[in-house]
Write a protein that holds these residues in place. Structure first.
Motif, short mmCIF file in Angstrom:
data_model
loop_
_atom_site.label_atom_id
_atom_site.label_comp_id
_atom_site.label_asym_id
_atom_site.label_seq_id
_atom_site.Cartn_x
_atom_site.Cartn_y
_atom_site.Cartn_z
N GLN A 132 -8.30 -15.89 -0.32
CA GLN A 132 -7.08 -14.71 0.19
C GLN A 132 -7.52 -13.34 0.41
OE1 GLN A 132 -3.49 -15.03 -2.01
NE2 GLN A 132 -3.43 -17.44 -2.08
N ILE A 133 -8.19 -12.90 -0.49
CA ILE A 133 -8.85 -11.50 -0.51
C ILE A 133 -9.94 -11.37 0.55
CG2 ILE A 133 -10.17 -9.78 -2.05
CD1 ILE A 133 -8.82 -11.04 -4.60
N LYS A 137 -6.18 -10.14 2.40
CA LYS A 137 -4.88 -10.22 1.55
C LYS A 137 -5.33 -9.29 0.18
CE LYS A 137 -0.91 -12.39 -0.32
NZ LYS A 137 -0.25 -13.77 -0.38
N THR A 138 -5.72 -7.91 0.38
CA THR A 138 -6.10 -7.26 -0.82
C THR A 138 -5.05 -7.14 -1.85
OG1 THR A 138 -6.02 -5.30 0.37
CG2 THR A 138 -7.99 -6.34 0.61
N ASN A 139 -4.06 -7.38 -1.45
CA ASN A 139 -3.00 -7.11 -2.85
C ASN A 139 -3.18 -8.12 -3.79
OD1 ASN A 139 -1.87 -8.91 -1.02
ND2 ASN A 139 0.38 -8.11 -1.16
N ALA A 140 -3.75 -9.31 -3.36
CA ALA A 140 -3.79 -10.49 -4.20
C ALA A 140 -4.91 -10.03 -5.42
CB ALA A 140 -4.40 -11.63 -3.54
N VAL A 141 -5.82 -9.07 -5.33
CA VAL A 141 -6.39 -8.60 -6.55
C VAL A 141 -5.59 -8.20 -7.52
CG1 VAL A 141 -6.68 -6.06 -6.04
CG2 VAL A 141 -8.63 -7.34 -7.01
N GLY A 142 -4.22 -8.12 -7.35
CA GLY A 142 -3.54 -7.81 -8.45
C GLY A 142 -3.44 -8.95 -9.48
N ARG A 162 -10.05 -3.49 -11.06
CA ARG A 162 -10.04 -3.82 -9.50
C ARG A 162 -11.33 -3.60 -8.98
NH1 ARG A 162 -6.08 -3.56 -5.70
NH2 ARG A 162 -6.78 -2.71 -3.65
#
Length: 172
Positions: A132-133, A137-142, A162
């Protein structure tokens, strides 16, 4: 006196050097407003103190609040550490923030080896999130930040985690 942890030294130097510099105030607005609305008002209300009375009943608190907001703005401390130090300052009027940071070891989180190991094992165990990243979809790093901080028992710095996660994923 024991030698200072590098993160503690960074905080102490930052506090001392920034106090004479006004250019950082613009960056602190959001942090200050969040802390005031969520934490300071709650502490004051609990003790029946109005905001204008804070410095009378809690000498040095406003200076400590300012320094904590600066450290948070610069990602030297986490929100959790800010709140912990804020409560300590409230409960101990006149507390010296530099001494508290140095003596408490609050910034002495896990060493880089522990963080690197947690990043590698957590990322390797979740190839679907990695995909995903890599797909944008970089917010998946959360997800990784939360999982890794669980492994580190809440002692990890989210900004550092992060960065390490994204760096490690880039090598895959």
């Amino acid at each position: 006196m024991k030698p200072m942890h590098p993160k503690t030294a960074e905080a102490v130097v930052a506090i001392i050097t920034w106090r004479s510099s006004a250019d950082v105030l613009d960056d602190m607005g959001k942090v200050v407003s969040n802390v005031m609305l969520n934490d300071v008002f709650a502490l004051a209300s609990k003790d029946g103190i109005s905001v204008p009375e804070i410095e009378t009943y809690r000498p040095g608190f406003t200076e400590t609040l300012r320094d904590l907001c600066f450290l948070r703005t610069k990602d030297i401390i986490t929100t959790k550490q800010l709140k912990e130090l804020l409560v300590k300052s409230w409960e101990n009027p006149g507390m010296d923030l530099v001494e508290e940071i140095r003596d408490s070891g609050i910034l002495e989180g896990p060493d880089d080896t522990a963080v690197d190991h947690a990043v590698k094992t957590t990322v390797d165990a979740n190839p679907n999130i990695v995909a995903q990243i890599k797909g944008g979809k970089t917010n998946a790093v959360g997800f990784f930040i939360g999982q890794i901080n669980k492994v580190l028992k809440g002692k990890g710095n989210p900004a550092q985690i992060r960065e390490k996660v994204l760096d490690y994923i880039a090598t895959l």
